[in-house]
Design a protein around this motif. Structure first.
Motif, PDB file in Angstrom:
ATOM      1  N   TYR A 228      63.690  48.219  22.531  1.00 43.72           N
ATOM      2  CA  TYR A 228      63.588  49.109  21.374  1.00 43.72           C
ATOM      3  C   TYR A 228      64.972  49.412  20.823  1.00 43.72           C
ATOM      4  CZ  TYR A 228      58.664  50.525  21.619  1.00 43.72           C
ATOM      5  OH  TYR A 228      57.286  50.555  21.573  1.00 43.72           O
TER       6      TYR A 228
ATOM      7  N   PHE B 234      52.903  48.815  23.851  1.00 42.67           N
ATOM      8  CA  PHE B 234      54.021  49.453  23.172  1.00 42.67           C
ATOM      9  C   PHE B 234      53.880  49.334  21.658  1.00 42.67           C
ATOM     10  CE2 PHE B 234      55.541  48.548  27.417  1.00 42.67           C
ATOM     11  CZ  PHE B 234      56.188  49.722  27.748  1.00 42.67           C
TER      12      PHE B 234
ATOM     13  N   LYS C 154      59.469  42.333  29.630  1.00 44.10           N
ATOM     14  CA  LYS C 154      60.329  43.403  29.125  1.00 44.10           C
ATOM     15  C   LYS C 154      59.963  43.795  27.699  1.00 44.10           C
ATOM     16  CE  LYS C 154      63.823  40.091  27.696  1.00 44.10           C
ATOM     17  NZ  LYS C 154      65.123  39.535  27.979  1.00 44.10           N
ATOM     18  N   VAL C 155      60.444  44.977  27.323  1.00 42.37           N
ATOM     19  CA  VAL C 155      60.345  45.451  25.952  1.00 42.37           C
ATOM     20  C   VAL C 155      61.725  45.968  25.554  1.00 42.37           C
ATOM     21  CG1 VAL C 155      59.572  47.785  26.586  1.00 42.37           C
ATOM     22  CG2 VAL C 155      59.019  46.886  24.331  1.00 42.37           C
TER      23      VAL C 155
ATOM     24  N   LYS D 123      60.388  48.791  17.846  1.00 41.00           N
ATOM     25  CA  LYS D 123      60.295  47.705  18.818  1.00 41.00           C
ATOM     26  C   LYS D 123      60.912  46.442  18.242  1.00 41.00           C
ATOM     27  CE  LYS D 123      56.264  45.973  19.847  1.00 41.00           C
ATOM     28  NZ  LYS D 123      54.909  45.790  20.417  1.00 41.00           N
TER      29      LYS D 123
ATOM     30  N   ASP E 137      58.980  42.238  22.734  1.00 42.89           N
ATOM     31  CA  ASP E 137      58.008  42.640  23.764  1.00 42.89           C
ATOM     32  C   ASP E 137      57.332  41.393  24.320  1.00 42.89           C
ATOM     33  OD1 ASP E 137      56.234  44.051  25.357  1.00 42.89           O
ATOM     34  OD2 ASP E 137      55.103  44.912  23.695  1.00 42.89           O
ATOM     35  N   ASP E 138      57.372  41.239  25.637  1.00 43.38           N
ATOM     36  CA  ASP E 138      56.616  40.189  26.320  1.00 43.38           C
ATOM     37  C   ASP E 138      56.111  40.752  27.648  1.00 43.38           C
ATOM     38  OD1 ASP E 138      58.772  40.017  28.141  1.00 43.38           O
ATOM     39  OD2 ASP E 138      59.421  38.046  27.456  1.00 43.38           O
TER      40      ASP E 138
ATOM     41  N   GLN F 253      66.571  48.287  26.829  1.00 47.94           N
ATOM     42  CA  GLN F 253      65.636  47.306  27.378  1.00 47.94           C
ATOM     43  C   GLN F 253      64.952  47.917  28.596  1.00 47.94           C
ATOM     44  OE1 GLN F 253      66.913  43.152  28.070  1.00 47.94           O
ATOM     45  NE2 GLN F 253      66.335  43.524  30.192  1.00 47.94           N
TER      46      GLN F 253
ATOM     47  N   LYS G 110      59.513  45.713  32.667  1.00 52.23           N
ATOM     48  CA  LYS G 110      58.188  46.193  33.039  1.00 52.23           C
ATOM     49  C   LYS G 110      57.867  45.936  34.511  1.00 52.23           C
ATOM     50  CE  LYS G 110      56.403  45.220  28.419  1.00 52.23           C
ATOM     51  NZ  LYS G 110      55.432  44.415  27.665  1.00 52.23           N
TER      52      LYS G 110
END
Length: 83
Positions: free
Chosen positions: A19, A75, A16-17, A9, A12-13, A32, A35
């Protein structure tokens, strides 16, 4: 042939996340996941000689969706996919 994909990761907020993902930490792509609208965007491809970008992207997307629902959107910093 089995494939291993490491996921790290990067961000992350609530929205969105992001990786990094790949067969090892020297060869990584980025994905990306939004969410709110459940959309994926490939930020960087891996371009591995043995496995297609599409395969990596599918495996990582599936793992993110599983985390979203099984772990209620919590996550992990590091996870992996084995296919």
């Amino acid at each position: 042939m089995a494939a291993y994909v490491k996921m790290i990761k990067k961000f992350d907020d609530d929205e969105k996340v992001i990786y990094q993902f790949g067969p090892d930490e020297k060869k990584m792509g980025e994905i990306q996941f939004n969410k709110e609208n459940k959309e994926f965007h490939i930020l960087k491809q891996i371009n591995d000689l043995h496995i297609s970008n599409e395969a990596y992207e599918k495996w990582v997307s599936e793992q993110i969706i599983k985390i979203m629902y099984r772990e209620e959107g919590k996550f992990p910093n590091v996870t992996s996919v084995e296919k």
